[in-house]
Design an enzyme around this catalytic site. Structure first.
Site, short mmCIF file in Angstrom:
data_model
loop_
_atom_site.label_atom_id
_atom_site.label_comp_id
_atom_site.label_asym_id
_atom_site.label_seq_id
_atom_site.Cartn_x
_atom_site.Cartn_y
_atom_site.Cartn_z
N VAL A 5 0.83 -1.21 0.00
CA VAL A 5 0.00 0.00 0.00
C VAL A 5 0.87 1.26 0.00
CG1 VAL A 5 -1.62 1.36 1.39
CG2 VAL A 5 -2.03 -1.05 0.99
N LEU A 53 -17.18 -7.71 -0.58
CA LEU A 53 -16.51 -8.26 -1.78
C LEU A 53 -16.25 -9.75 -1.59
CD1 LEU A 53 -13.99 -5.35 -2.47
CD2 LEU A 53 -15.89 -6.04 -3.95
N CYS A 73 -5.73 -9.55 2.89
CA CYS A 73 -6.72 -8.75 3.62
C CYS A 73 -8.12 -9.34 3.82
CB CYS A 73 -6.84 -7.39 2.96
SG CYS A 73 -5.30 -6.49 3.10
N LYS A 105 -8.39 -11.64 6.91
CA LYS A 105 -8.06 -10.93 8.16
C LYS A 105 -9.10 -9.87 8.48
CE LYS A 105 -4.89 -7.17 7.08
NZ LYS A 105 -5.68 -5.98 7.31
N PHE A 163 -1.69 -15.08 -5.37
CA PHE A 163 -3.09 -15.25 -4.97
C PHE A 163 -4.06 -14.80 -6.05
CE2 PHE A 163 -4.97 -11.12 -3.82
CZ PHE A 163 -3.86 -10.28 -3.76
N ARG A 198 0.53 -13.98 -0.26
CA ARG A 198 -0.09 -14.07 1.07
C ARG A 198 -1.50 -14.67 0.97
NH1 ARG A 198 1.16 -8.04 3.17
NH2 ARG A 198 0.62 -7.60 1.00
#
Ligand code: NAD
Ligand code: UGA
Length: 468
Positions: free
Chosen positions: A17, A239, A288, A291, A350, A358
């Site tokens: 980010v 999402l 993300c 998590k 991913f 990740r």
């Protein structure tokens, strides 16, 4: 830039980010100096590398911006303290993974990196500083940051740095990031919206002014702090929910003879549903979604909303179930055993167009297959051998994992190919050559439903395509 007093921006965290976001700010605001700082020396060296293929993050369009801005108004360094002390605005873009131990382990976010950033800001900032939450955070984190910033430790910093002007003050703004990896630069240049939550209008306007250098004012949404923090979690939860929904339907399609791509198209053309995020696959990965949903689940439980917590937790459960379901299907189709079988795994990131691994579905599916005794032979266009091997530490006998430079090499002598990432190049491979060097019957398991099934069947492959 409307506000001429703002000259220096600092971003703590040079990750997926911090790096791209600050590059785009520097690119669009040439009169600002942007310092991106990190405690990770290797990462900063990679950001400063003369060889652009060594940048720590692969993102289409990023290299061009780095070439234009780095060393001009964009700087990467480990000088955390100095950059904080010069900054008018500080973005916190550090990692916020799920807690591994203690209260809330497995659900709550581990805020230790956010806390240490806040402590450093408290010590080394000067004058009035606007602190921006860029990381994804649990609702009410701004409260924690505020109390650290206003603690007495500030004075220690003032003495240490021998700063004359000790009139420190802070205000906090939440400005969550919605970029997706693989399309980060485009998402940052043309965002659907920019969200800014805060308490004082001066600070909100300051951040809004920065974005208005390239984003229409109508796309900038301002809210209170808590709505902004919560909206980021909810956005990711919605999402991810769509992916679990379509993946759950992929199983019904397989059972009934319906086709998941046809169903996705049929429902997605309803404008109320919309066509995006209906691509079935091996479940969502990335750092993300899981998590952030687990964090939302934790928050719900904290506020006694157990039914709401259960509802959202199901999104993660279905995701895990889909990955296990795919592994079981592969095993069943290969006569129920993987002992002495070699399986080629195509794709380890991913999703396509990123080198990030990740929470990649490839990891879970591969571990399931390794536990059944398979030898796995990997190929990914952007993920290094070192990175692939690091994801299996403690889980495998290294002899059972092989990483290759080409897709063809990976398939040599294999009984099956499992396509787990939708890299476009997989559609342009010489599948006839691949078929020739595999053991027969040669299988292709297309978990992304994006290869031409009929073409592969005509070559002689046995093909399983998710949801068909
Ligand atoms: P990352 O792990 O790639 O980068 C975080 C960086 O922060 C690391 O390089 C780490 O060394 C550095 N860091 C940690 N503590 C520090 C400190 N005290 N001082 C200096 N540097 C420090 O993480 P990321 O993927 O960039 O994610 C950052 C945040 O943004 C997370 O909260 C994540 O949920 C959120 N987010 C991520 C994405 C994404 O696509 N990756 C998108 C939107 C939001
Ligand atoms: C996601 C969100 O899209 C971003 O808005 C958000 O900022 C970011 O998380 C974050 O907070 O980290 P990202 O994880 O980078 O971005 O990528 P996505 O495109 O959302 O894909 C996530 C996962 O879902 C991938 O594994 C992808 O293959 C999968 N996916 C996505 C599907 O299986 N089907 C789809 O239709 C879309």
């Amino acid at each position: 830039m409307k506000n001429k007093f703002i000259k220096n921006i600092c971003c703590i965290g040079a990750g997926y980010v911090g790096g791209p976001t600050m590059s785009v700010i520097a690119f669009n605001c040439p009169e600002l100096r942007v310092d991106v700082v990190d405690i990770n020396k290797e990462r900063i060296e990679a950001w400063n590398s003369e060889d652009f293929s060594k940048l720590p993050i692969f993102e289409p369009g990023l290299e061009d911006i780095i070439k234009k801005c780095r060393g001009v108004n964009l700087f990467f360094s480990n000088n955390v303290e100095e950059s904080i002390s010069k900054a008018d605005i500080i973005f916190i873009s550090v990692n916020t993974p799920t807690k591994k131990k203690g209260i809330g382990a497995g659900f709550a976010s581990d805020l230790k990196w956010v806390e240490s950033s806040a402590r450093q800001i408290a010590k080394f900032a000067r004058n009035h500083t606007v602190v921006v939450e860029k990381s994804t955070l649990p609702v009410k984190t701004a409260e924690t940051i505020k109390s650290i910033l206003n603690s007495s430790e500030q004075n220690e910093g003032i003495n240490k740095m021998n700063i004359q002007n000790n009139q420190k003050s802070f205000s906090i703004v939440s400005n969550p990031e919605f970029l997706a990896e693989g399309t980060a630069i485009n998402d940052l240049q043309k965002p659907d919206r920019v969200l800014i939550g805060g308490e004082d209008h001066y600070s909100i306007d300051l951040i809004s002014d920065i974005y208005q250098n390239w984003v229409d004012k109508e796309k900038i949404i301002t809210t209170n702090l808590w709505s902004s923090e919560l909206s980021k979690l909810v956005s990711n939860a919605f999402l991810a929910q769509r992916i679990s929904s379509i993946n759950s339907i992929s199983a019904i399609c397989e059972a009934t003879g319906a086709n998941i791509n046809e169903v996705a198209k049929a429902i997605g053309t309803d404008t109320r549903i919309g066509s995006k995020f209906l691509q079935p696959g091996p479940g969502f990965g990335g750092s993300c979604f899981k998590k952030d949903i687990l964090n939302l689940v934790y928050l719900c439980k904290f506020y006694g909303l157990n039914e709401v917590a259960d509802y959202w937790e199901q999104v993660v459960d279905i995701n895990q179930w889909q990955q296990n379901r795919i592994s079981s299907l592969v095993i069943r189709n290969l006569f129920g055993t993987l002992s002495n079988k070699k399986l080629a795994v195509y794709g380890f990131s991913f999703k396509a167009n990123t080198n990030d691994t990740r929470e990649s579905p490839s990891i879970n599916v591969s571990i399931n297959l390794l536990q059944e005794g398979a030898k796995l032979s990997f190929y990914d266009p952007k993920v290094s051998e070192k990175q692939i091997l690091s994801e299996f530490e403690n889980n495998i006998n290294e002899k059972n994992v092989l990483v290759n430079n080409t897709a063809l090499k990976a398939a040599e002598g294999a009984d099956a190919i499992i396509v787990l990432t939708e890299w476009e190049e997989f559609n342009h491979l010489d599948w006839e050559d691949i078929f020739k060097i595999m053991r027969k019957p040669a299988w292709v398991f297309d978990t992304r439903v994006f290869l031409d099934k009929q073409y592969l069947k005509n070559i002689g492959f046995k093909v399983w395509s998710l949801g068909t």
